[in-house]
Design an enzyme around this catalytic site. Structure first.
Site, PDB file in Angstrom:
ATOM      1  N   GLY A 168      -6.015  -4.696  -2.211  1.00  0.00           N
ATOM      2  CA  GLY A 168      -5.076  -4.310  -3.256  1.00  0.00           C
ATOM      3  C   GLY A 168      -4.434  -2.965  -2.977  1.00  0.00           C
ATOM      4  O   GLY A 168      -4.961  -2.142  -2.219  1.00  0.00           O
ATOM      5  N   LYS A 218     -13.401  -3.712  11.479  1.00  0.00           N
ATOM      6  CA  LYS A 218     -14.035  -2.717  10.611  1.00  0.00           C
ATOM      7  C   LYS A 218     -15.451  -2.398  11.073  1.00  0.00           C
ATOM      8  O   LYS A 218     -15.901  -1.247  10.985  1.00  0.00           O
ATOM      9  CB  LYS A 218     -14.042  -3.226   9.173  1.00  0.00           C
ATOM     10  CG  LYS A 218     -12.658  -3.355   8.554  1.00  0.00           C
ATOM     11  CD  LYS A 218     -12.720  -4.011   7.191  1.00  0.00           C
ATOM     12  CE  LYS A 218     -11.345  -4.145   6.570  1.00  0.00           C
ATOM     13  NZ  LYS A 218     -11.380  -4.842   5.269  1.00  0.00           N
ATOM     14  N   VAL A 223       0.833  -1.209   0.000  1.00  0.00           N
ATOM     15  CA  VAL A 223       0.000   0.000   0.000  1.00  0.00           C
ATOM     16  C   VAL A 223       0.863   1.253   0.000  1.00  0.00           C
ATOM     17  O   VAL A 223       0.546   2.246  -0.678  1.00  0.00           O
ATOM     18  CB  VAL A 223      -0.954  -0.010   1.211  1.00  0.00           C
ATOM     19  CG1 VAL A 223      -1.807   1.263   1.226  1.00  0.00           C
ATOM     20  CG2 VAL A 223      -1.868  -1.235   1.155  1.00  0.00           C
ATOM     21  N   GLU A 271      -2.975 -12.423   3.602  1.00  0.00           N
ATOM     22  CA  GLU A 271      -1.645 -12.402   4.190  1.00  0.00           C
ATOM     23  C   GLU A 271      -1.092 -13.827   4.317  1.00  0.00           C
ATOM     24  O   GLU A 271      -1.831 -14.813   4.256  1.00  0.00           O
ATOM     25  CB  GLU A 271      -1.695 -11.757   5.572  1.00  0.00           C
ATOM     26  CG  GLU A 271      -2.204 -10.328   5.577  1.00  0.00           C
ATOM     27  CD  GLU A 271      -1.248  -9.356   4.916  1.00  0.00           C
ATOM     28  OE1 GLU A 271      -0.044  -9.674   4.807  1.00  0.00           O
ATOM     29  OE2 GLU A 271      -1.704  -8.271   4.519  1.00  0.00           O
ATOM     30  N   ASP A 300     -10.733  -9.309  11.077  1.00  0.00           N
ATOM     31  CA  ASP A 300     -10.577  -8.070  10.310  1.00  0.00           C
ATOM     32  C   ASP A 300     -11.935  -7.418  10.078  1.00  0.00           C
ATOM     33  O   ASP A 300     -12.090  -6.203  10.265  1.00  0.00           O
ATOM     34  CB  ASP A 300      -9.886  -8.373   8.979  1.00  0.00           C
ATOM     35  CG  ASP A 300      -9.730  -7.136   8.121  1.00  0.00           C
ATOM     36  OD1 ASP A 300      -8.820  -6.330   8.404  1.00  0.00           O
ATOM     37  OD2 ASP A 300     -10.526  -6.952   7.173  1.00  0.00           O
TER      38      ASP A 300
END
Length: 415
Positions: free
Chosen positions: A296, A198, A16, A183, A194
């Site tokens: 991505g 969020k 990133v 990952e 995850d």
């Protein structure tokens, strides 16, 4: 309005971070540049000149020429120290670290207020989807009833490969890792953690409710059984990992992360591969659907870029709903859901936790399942929920109606 020029101290130059550098190079109109980059690996070859890089975080945090810190590292504990220090120093922060945010959100909100320094994190929610700012601003006066969505691109890619390409879980996961969507240690993704982190952020901005991640029932996709997958295929349903928060009639909130079966006509059933999708339901705007890439380098970098652009105009989250809804609380005991539970031998007593059972199936070869209605709090506290061989999947409401229409409980036994 006068725009501020941004000089960035960037922590992390992985996928990133490199994506952000390239995006900034392609966006000359944004008054932002990377001044310093903090990294740990001293031997790794990098595309930029060595003078850009530092191995001491204080070189970035205490550099008077740096006025914005962008945090894009994997280590949540290190990220917390960086973000906290930057805010105390009066440097605005942009981060994509949802684990760090979810674990420290009350403190970070208070720190923003006490220092008057903004912390933005659009990239931490759904990568390229502009979700946080929409929930914070667009729905400010429009009472939201619910938010539900696919908010982890890695698990959605895996489930798509399992459903569309008929791959076993392990092979689908390996493909996601090879493509960079998962990952090397995929536990945060496949265990639903995850998505849970969020959901903590979505709750704060959708409803003004700040909770700890451990308060949310979370079931991932790592234990989905072949029998559950076969159940979905036979009924033409699609399996997705959903995060959901819903306002209850008594004013409380029910929220959870669960695998769910969706009918083909459901918007989220058509969200494929690494894409994310989010549906909001509100009293005035009705039903709205957001779709975009959820994993991505460039999708995540685009959200970071949006936050940087917002900072040039002095934008910050106001968290107005926290003041409007101070008495709001999670109420898992006030809601029920319909689930499919598949299990191996030794879990027959789980039926006692259900308020109603719709179907039962027993097979010595394939395993067993039941479908039924159970309280959300009862499910969260069930001793069998994490037992080996148990898989839990939420059922669509329409299927409950079909099953309830049967004259009496159906019990199928296959030998």
């Amino acid at each position: 309005m006068t725009r501020t020029t941004i000089s960035i101290g960037l922590f992390g130059f992985g996928c990133v971070g490199q994506g952000l550098h390239e995006v900034l190079e392609r966006t000359p109109g944004l008054r932002a540049r990377i001044a310093r980059i903090g990294v740990k690996n001293r031997t790794k070859a990098r595309a930029l000149p060595a003078e850009y890089f530092s191995f001491d975080r204080d070189d970035l945090l205490y550099d008077p020429a740096v006025n914005v810190i962008v945090e894009l590292i994997d280590d949540a504990d290190e990220a917390y120290q960086i973000v906290k220090t930057a805010l105390h120093l009066g440097k605005a922060v942009v981060t994509a670290n949802k684990k760090m945010l979810a674990e420290h959100l009350p403190e970070l909100i208070a720190l923003q207020r006490s220092t008057g320094t903004p912390l933005l994190y659009e990239a931490a929610a759904c990568a390229s989807l502009p979700v946080i700012r929409n929930l914070e601003e667009y729905y400010d006066t429009d009472l939201l009833d619910s938010v539900e969505g696919i908010i982890n691109g890695s698990t959605n890619y895996i489930l798509t490969a399992m459903h569309r390409d008929a791959l076993p879980f392990a092979e689908a996961l390996a493909r996601a890792q090879a493509l960079g969507f998962a990952e090397s240690n995929p536990a945060l993704d496949v265990q639903g953690l995850d998505a849970r982190n969020k959901l903590v952020l979505l709750l704060a901005h959708a409803f003004g409710l700040v909770v700890g991640p451990e308060e949310l029932l979370t079931v991932g996709i790592d234990n989905i059984s072949p029998l559950a997958a076969a159940y979905a295929r036979e009924r033409g349903l699609t399996l997705k990992l959903l995060a959901e928060a819903r306002r209850l009639p008594d004013g409380g909130i029910a929220a959870a992360v669960l695998p769910a079966l969706l009918a083909p006509e459901h918007e989220l059933a058509r969200v494929q591969d690494e894409y994310n999708g989010l549906i909001t339901q509100s009293g005035f705007a009705d039903r709205q659907f957001f779709l975009g890439r959820g994993a991505g380098a460039f999708p995540t970098a685009s959200a970071v870029l949006s936050d940087l652009s917002a900072l040039t105009y002095g934008y910050r989250y106001e968290y107005k709903k926290l003041h409007q809804n101070q008495a709001l609380a999670l109420r898992p005991e006030a809601t029920e859901l319909d689930v499919l539970v598949t299990y191996t031998n030794g879990q027959s007593s789980l039926i006692e936790d259900f308020t109603q059972v719709h179907e039962q199936f027993h097979s010595r070869m394939q395993g067993h399942y039941l479908t039924g209605t159970i309280g959300l709090a009862q499910l969260a506290g069930a001793v069998w929920l994490r037992a080996p061989g148990v898989s839990v999947v939420r059922l669509p409401g329409a299927l409950r109606e079909v099953l309830a229409a049967a004259s009496e409980l159906t019990e199928l036994t296959t030998r």
